[in-house]
Design an enzyme around this catalytic site. Structure first.
Site, short mmCIF file in Angstrom:
data_model
loop_
_atom_site.label_atom_id
_atom_site.label_comp_id
_atom_site.label_asym_id
_atom_site.label_seq_id
_atom_site.Cartn_x
_atom_site.Cartn_y
_atom_site.Cartn_z
N HIS A 164 0.67 -1.26 0.00
CA HIS A 164 0.05 0.04 -0.03
C HIS A 164 0.95 1.19 0.03
O HIS A 164 2.03 1.29 0.15
CB HIS A 164 -0.84 0.15 1.16
N HIS B 264 5.38 6.05 -1.63
CA HIS B 264 6.10 5.05 -1.80
C HIS B 264 5.59 3.84 -1.47
O HIS B 264 4.44 3.90 -0.24
CB HIS B 264 7.65 5.05 -0.98
O1 3AM Z 1 4.06 2.37 4.37
P1 3AM Z 1 5.34 2.45 5.09
O2 3AM Z 1 6.11 1.25 5.28
O3 3AM Z 1 6.14 3.63 4.81
O4 3AM Z 1 6.41 1.87 8.46
C1 3AM Z 1 5.12 1.77 8.62
C2 3AM Z 1 4.04 1.91 7.20
O5 3AM Z 1 4.63 2.65 6.35
C3 3AM Z 1 4.47 3.12 9.30
O6 3AM Z 1 3.10 3.32 9.09
C4 3AM Z 1 3.08 2.16 8.03
C5 3AM Z 1 1.97 1.37 8.30
O7 3AM Z 1 2.35 0.53 9.17
N1 3AM Z 1 4.76 3.22 10.81
C6 3AM Z 1 4.58 2.11 11.53
N2 3AM Z 1 5.20 2.39 12.99
C7 3AM Z 1 5.23 3.70 12.85
C8 3AM Z 1 5.65 4.86 13.50
N3 3AM Z 1 5.99 4.52 14.82
C9 3AM Z 1 5.08 4.14 11.49
N4 3AM Z 1 5.39 5.54 11.00
C10 3AM Z 1 6.10 6.22 11.86
N5 3AM Z 1 6.05 6.00 13.24
#
Ligand code: 3AM
Length: 187
Positions: free
Chosen positions: A40, A127
């Site tokens: 996603h 991304h």
């Molecule tokens: O789509 P991406 O991978 O960029 O990395 C997690 C994912 O992003 C991010 O939220 C999205 C859905 O899980 N994520 C998880 N924990 C996080 C945090 N503590 C976070 N982003 C910022 N702070």
């Protein structure tokens, strides 16, 4: 509940991304690879949120979604955060800035800040995460040596997603989904 706003991807695009991911899995060791059904584009991670905030978060999502029409998101480059030389996250994203993505992200950011969430310091960068690396790796040559992806995703909705963390990986469930530019797509 653990929540984030995101853009879901059409099945065909997720299938193509999953195939690219498998090719990288041969060359990159030690990564945690995102399951095909979980691929996603994150707009804004919210973290643990009380259910009492749901109506506000749903109103916010609805408003934000009205601000942009459905759009095409190009996924035509591989990249890494914080940078390929010391990669912690391997992703696919657009080469060029996406104006509709930026508008959506800004709307959501303003909305969540108005609800009291602390500001996100980093600019939202569109991304699709393919993998996370516990130990940063130099992926310069792996990324540089890969044929650039040629993918394009029709984005028709904004989604508020719930993430349940499980030992075998997160389970994502849409809490609400709003058609861009209006209309009703429901969940
Ligand atoms: O789509 P991406 O991978 O960029 O990395 C997690 C994912 O992003 C991010 O939220 C999205 C859905 O899980 N994520 C998880 N924990 C996080 C945090 N503590 C976070 N982003 C910022 N702070």
């Amino acid at each position: 509940m653990r929540l984030f706003y995101c853009l879901e991807l059409p099945d065909a695009v997720r299938n193509d991304l999953a195939r690219l991911s498998r090719e990288f899995q041969v060359r990159v060791r030690g990564g945690t690879w995102v399951a095909p059904e979980n691929l996603h584009v994150t707009l804004r991670f919210l973290g643990e949120v009380g259910e009492d905030l749901l109506p506000s978060l749903e109103g916010l999502g609805q408003n934000a979604a009205l601000r942009v029409e459905p759009f095409e998101l190009f996924l035509d480059r591989f990249g890494a955060f914080p940078h390929p030389g010391r990669a912690r996250v391997l992703w696919v994203g657009p080469i060029r800035d996406s104006a509709p993505f930026a508008i959506l992200a800004q709307q959501v950011e303003e909305g969540v800040q108005a609800l009291g969430f602390p500001p996100e310091r980093r600019l939202a960068h569109p991304h699709v995460t393919l993998a996370r690396l516990r130990i940063p790796q130099d992926l310069t040559s792996v990324i540089g040596g890969a044929a650039p992806p040629v993918l394009q995703a029709r984005v028709g909705a904004l989604t508020l997603m719930q993430s349940d963390l499980r030992p075998k990986g997160p389970l994502y469930r849409p809490v609400a989904r709003w058609a861009l530019g209006g209309g009703d797509r429901g969940v």
